[in-house]
Design a protein around this motif. Structure first.
Motif, PDB file in Angstrom:
ATOM      1  N   GLU A   1       8.615  12.297   1.985  1.00  0.00           N
ATOM      2  CA  GLU A   1       9.142  10.844   2.273  1.00  0.00           C
ATOM      3  C   GLU A   1       8.321   9.861   1.622  1.00  0.00           C
ATOM      4  OE1 GLU A   1       9.084   8.241   6.611  1.00  0.00           O
ATOM      5  OE2 GLU A   1       7.707   9.843   6.147  1.00  0.00           O
ATOM      6  N   ILE A   2       9.294   9.004   0.840  1.00  0.00           N
ATOM      7  CA  ILE A   2       8.916   7.747   0.335  1.00  0.00           C
ATOM      8  C   ILE A   2       9.009   6.577   1.245  1.00  0.00           C
ATOM      9  CG2 ILE A   2       9.271   6.503  -1.727  1.00  0.00           C
ATOM     10  CD1 ILE A   2       7.955   8.999  -2.283  1.00  0.00           C
ATOM     11  N   VAL A   3       8.000   5.942   1.565  1.00  0.00           N
ATOM     12  CA  VAL A   3       8.170   4.779   2.624  1.00  0.00           C
ATOM     13  C   VAL A   3       8.199   3.460   1.819  1.00  0.00           C
ATOM     14  CG1 VAL A   3       6.836   6.005   4.290  1.00  0.00           C
ATOM     15  CG2 VAL A   3       5.623   4.421   2.811  1.00  0.00           C
ATOM     16  N   CYS A   4       8.050   3.286   0.511  1.00  0.00           N
ATOM     17  CA  CYS A   4       8.123   1.923  -0.060  1.00  0.00           C
ATOM     18  C   CYS A   4       8.282   2.116  -1.579  1.00  0.00           C
ATOM     19  CB  CYS A   4       7.185   0.803   0.093  1.00  0.00           C
ATOM     20  SG  CYS A   4       5.418   1.442  -0.070  1.00  0.00           S
ATOM     21  N   VAL A   5       8.946   1.227  -2.257  1.00  0.00           N
ATOM     22  CA  VAL A   5       8.952   1.167  -3.632  1.00  0.00           C
ATOM     23  C   VAL A   5       8.494  -0.253  -3.992  1.00  0.00           C
ATOM     24  CG1 VAL A   5      10.836   1.365  -5.574  1.00  0.00           C
ATOM     25  CG2 VAL A   5      10.868   2.817  -3.942  1.00  0.00           C
ATOM     26  N   GLN A   6       7.698  -0.241  -5.162  1.00  0.00           N
ATOM     27  CA  GLN A   6       7.121  -1.408  -5.498  1.00  0.00           C
ATOM     28  C   GLN A   6       7.633  -1.706  -6.981  1.00  0.00           C
ATOM     29  OE1 GLN A   6       2.696  -2.512  -6.074  1.00  0.00           O
ATOM     30  NE2 GLN A   6       3.070  -2.650  -3.921  1.00  0.00           N
ATOM     31  N   ASN A   7       8.282  -2.697  -7.366  1.00  0.00           N
ATOM     32  CA  ASN A   7       8.999  -2.906  -8.427  1.00  0.00           C
ATOM     33  C   ASN A   7       8.898  -4.514  -8.859  1.00  0.00           C
ATOM     34  OD1 ASN A   7       9.288  -0.281  -9.265  1.00  0.00           O
ATOM     35  ND2 ASN A   7      11.526  -0.536  -9.402  1.00  0.00           N
ATOM     36  N   LEU A   8       9.139  -4.604 -10.088  1.00  0.00           N
ATOM     37  CA  LEU A   8       9.368  -6.100 -10.509  1.00  0.00           C
ATOM     38  C   LEU A   8      10.499  -6.728 -10.235  1.00  0.00           C
ATOM     39  CD1 LEU A   8       8.816  -8.782 -12.002  1.00  0.00           C
ATOM     40  CD2 LEU A   8       9.754  -7.493 -14.443  1.00  0.00           C
ATOM     41  N   TYR A   9      10.681  -7.613  -9.520  1.00  0.00           N
ATOM     42  CA  TYR A   9      12.119  -8.460  -8.877  1.00  0.00           C
ATOM     43  C   TYR A   9      11.847  -9.490  -8.589  1.00  0.00           C
ATOM     44  CZ  TYR A   9      16.119  -8.851  -6.362  1.00  0.00           C
ATOM     45  OH  TYR A   9      17.604  -9.187  -5.934  1.00  0.00           O
ATOM     46  N   ASN A  10      12.743 -10.562  -8.872  1.00  0.00           N
ATOM     47  CA  ASN A  10      12.523 -11.913  -8.586  1.00  0.00           C
ATOM     48  C   ASN A  10      14.052 -12.692  -8.846  1.00  0.00           C
ATOM     49  OD1 ASN A  10      12.662 -12.762 -11.254  1.00  0.00           O
ATOM     50  ND2 ASN A  10      10.195 -12.664 -11.234  1.00  0.00           N
ATOM     51  N   LEU A  11      14.212 -13.854  -8.472  1.00  0.00           N
ATOM     52  CA  LEU A  11      15.106 -14.553  -8.987  1.00  0.00           C
ATOM     53  C   LEU A  11      15.861 -14.525 -10.272  1.00  0.00           C
ATOM     54  CD1 LEU A  11      14.680 -17.877  -6.795  1.00  0.00           C
ATOM     55  CD2 LEU A  11      16.816 -16.460  -6.840  1.00  0.00           C
ATOM     56  N   ALA A  12      14.940 -14.067 -11.265  1.00  0.00           N
ATOM     57  CA  ALA A  12      15.273 -14.320 -12.536  1.00  0.00           C
ATOM     58  C   ALA A  12      15.462 -12.685 -13.211  1.00  0.00           C
ATOM     59  CB  ALA A  12      14.414 -14.930 -13.578  1.00  0.00           C
ATOM     60  N   HIS A  13      14.907 -11.661 -12.402  1.00  0.00           N
ATOM     61  CA  HIS A  13      14.910 -10.422 -12.751  1.00  0.00           C
ATOM     62  C   HIS A  13      15.472  -9.481 -11.730  1.00  0.00           C
ATOM     63  CE1 HIS A  13      12.985 -11.185 -16.742  1.00  0.00           C
ATOM     64  NE2 HIS A  13      12.459 -11.939 -16.023  1.00  0.00           N
ATOM     65  N   ARG A  14      16.814  -9.129 -11.572  1.00  0.00           N
ATOM     66  CA  ARG A  14      17.572  -8.813 -10.712  1.00  0.00           C
ATOM     67  C   ARG A  14      17.969  -7.233 -10.851  1.00  0.00           C
ATOM     68  NH1 ARG A  14      20.942 -13.118  -7.601  1.00  0.00           N
ATOM     69  NH2 ARG A  14      21.252 -11.529  -6.065  1.00  0.00           N
ATOM     70  N   ASN A  15      17.494  -6.391 -11.837  1.00  0.00           N
ATOM     71  CA  ASN A  15      17.759  -5.117 -12.298  1.00  0.00           C
ATOM     72  C   ASN A  15      17.777  -4.294 -10.987  1.00  0.00           C
ATOM     73  OD1 ASN A  15      18.162  -6.175 -14.787  1.00  0.00           O
ATOM     74  ND2 ASN A  15      16.195  -4.979 -15.418  1.00  0.00           N
ATOM     75  N   ASP A  16      17.153  -4.622 -10.056  1.00  0.00           N
ATOM     76  CA  ASP A  16      17.007  -3.679  -8.755  1.00  0.00           C
ATOM     77  C   ASP A  16      18.072  -4.089  -7.520  1.00  0.00           C
ATOM     78  OD1 ASP A  16      15.403  -1.996  -9.865  1.00  0.00           O
ATOM     79  OD2 ASP A  16      13.541  -2.356  -8.718  1.00  0.00           O
ATOM     80  N   ASP A  17      19.053  -5.041  -8.005  1.00  0.00           N
ATOM     81  CA  ASP A  17      19.783  -5.429  -6.854  1.00  0.00           C
ATOM     82  C   ASP A  17      20.556  -4.119  -5.878  1.00  0.00           C
ATOM     83  OD1 ASP A  17      19.639  -8.076  -6.534  1.00  0.00           O
ATOM     84  OD2 ASP A  17      21.093  -8.588  -8.248  1.00  0.00           O
ATOM     85  N   VAL A  18      21.351  -3.178  -6.599  1.00  0.00           N
ATOM     86  CA  VAL A  18      21.759  -2.136  -6.227  1.00  0.00           C
ATOM     87  C   VAL A  18      20.685  -1.387  -5.385  1.00  0.00           C
ATOM     88  CG1 VAL A  18      22.923  -0.022  -6.494  1.00  0.00           C
ATOM     89  CG2 VAL A  18      23.655  -2.224  -7.585  1.00  0.00           C
ATOM     90  N   LEU A  19      19.357  -1.155  -5.983  1.00  0.00           N
ATOM     91  CA  LEU A  19      18.628   0.002  -5.564  1.00  0.00           C
ATOM     92  C   LEU A  19      17.919  -0.796  -4.286  1.00  0.00           C
ATOM     93  CD1 LEU A  19      16.557   2.221  -5.833  1.00  0.00           C
ATOM     94  CD2 LEU A  19      14.911   0.573  -7.122  1.00  0.00           C
ATOM     95  N   ILE A  20      17.938  -2.052  -4.028  1.00  0.00           N
ATOM     96  CA  ILE A  20      17.284  -2.746  -3.044  1.00  0.00           C
ATOM     97  C   ILE A  20      18.252  -2.359  -1.797  1.00  0.00           C
ATOM     98  CG2 ILE A  20      16.887  -4.825  -1.713  1.00  0.00           C
ATOM     99  CD1 ILE A  20      15.855  -5.820  -4.340  1.00  0.00           C
ATOM    100  N   ASP A  21      19.481  -2.495  -1.878  1.00  0.00           N
ATOM    101  CA  ASP A  21      20.471  -2.263  -0.958  1.00  0.00           C
ATOM    102  C   ASP A  21      20.675  -0.748  -0.479  1.00  0.00           C
ATOM    103  OD1 ASP A  21      21.359  -5.165  -0.976  1.00  0.00           O
ATOM    104  OD2 ASP A  21      22.931  -4.704  -2.271  1.00  0.00           O
TER     105      ASP A  21
END
Length: 293
Positions: A180-200
């Motif tokens: 079980e993985i309970v969290c993911v910690q990556n670089l993400y902010n208004l200017a860097h949104r590579n993880d948009d799909v992943l977050i959802d």
């Protein structure tokens, strides 16, 4: 209701944590190495965070190294029952302050015991495995062996929950197939949104997403757009950036770091910032990243 709870809570494993948390990295010295200039100020920040209702502190024994965890223990031990401390393993520090891969089974076990000892704990609430194939960004690579080592430490009762940091979607899928993985910690902010799909996709499965560097890597034009939004809202750019992240998805947990009590209070005030729709629409145009495959 405290200010931080206005942003709500999220179940991190079986720990309900405030979505506004605190990242302890800046409590160490320059470049996250050595002791802080003012240890008493660092202690004051931690105590103010907890007194303000924050129940999620992010740290690692490779901050300093050892320094940050030792300060957390001095400031807060014995810990409040509601406090969840999340730490990271997978890296070590050289005598020159360099960041080095430390992902063998022996190195991970040593890191877990270092975190336990310096924090004064018998078990770690959440341990994130920091993937170091590339220090600066997620890079593909097999993480089966280190995750298996952490799962063994979890089975021994030293770790309650496991998370991942600096990872790709494929690595998350590999990890979730193992444990079980309970969290993911990556670089993400208004200017860097590579993880948009992943977050959802993580939100759909009840997995927390913890962005780091909420104001990192903005271009001058992007920074100008953020400043304009901040002026319109009567807030600081950091407050607007944090408020946008809280608005972005309910599974986003914030861990902004600071060594200043005043700055901490400003960060906490961002949970009270309601962003008008026109501001949200303007901010959404800042992102330059493309969805991660």
């Amino acid at each position: 209701m405290t200010e931080v709870t206005r942003a709500g809570t999220f179940e991190l494993g079986d720990f309900p944590v405030t979505r506004m948390g605190y990242g302890a990295m800046q409590l160490a010295g320059p470049h996250v190495f050595g002791p802080p200039k003012d240890r008493n100020a660092a202690i004051a920040v931690l105590r103010t965070a907890v007194e303000s209702g924050i129940t999620h502190i992010d740290t690692s024994d490779f901050y300093g190294p050892h320094v940050t965890n030792q300060i957390i223990r001095e400031a807060l031990h014995p810990y409040p029952d509601a406090l969840t401390i999340v730490t990271k393993v997978g890296a070590s520090r050289g005598s020159d302050g360099s960041w080095n891969l430390a992902a063998s089974a022996a190195e991970l076990e040593s890191a877990v015991h270092d975190n336990l000892r310096h924090l004064g704990l018998d078990v770690l609430d959440v341990v994130n495995f920091r993937v170091m194939f590339d220090v600066t960004a997620p890079a593909e690579g097999d993480i089966e062996a280190p995750l298996a080592a952490l799962a063994q430490l979890q089975a021994k009762g030293l770790i309650r929950h496991i998370g991942l940091s600096n990872v790709t979607a494929k690595q998350i899928a590999q990890g979730r197939a193992m444990t079980e993985i309970v969290c993911v910690q990556n670089l993400y902010n208004l200017a860097h949104r590579n993880d948009d799909v992943l977050i959802d996709s993580l939100a759909e499965d009840g997995i927390a997403y913890v962005p780091f560097f909420p104001l990192g890597g903005f271009s001058p034009l992007q920074a100008e757009a953020l400043n304009d939004a901040a002026n319109q809202c009567g807030a600081t750019p950091m407050q607007v950036a944090l408020a946008w992240l809280l608005h972005r998805s309910p599974n986003i947990l914030l861990i902004p770091g600071t060594s200043s009590v005043e700055h901490l209070r400003q960060n906490i005030e961002s949970v009270n910032l309601d962003l008008p729709q026109d501001v949200l629409s303007s901010l959404d145009t800042i992102g330059s990243g493309k969805p991660q495959d």
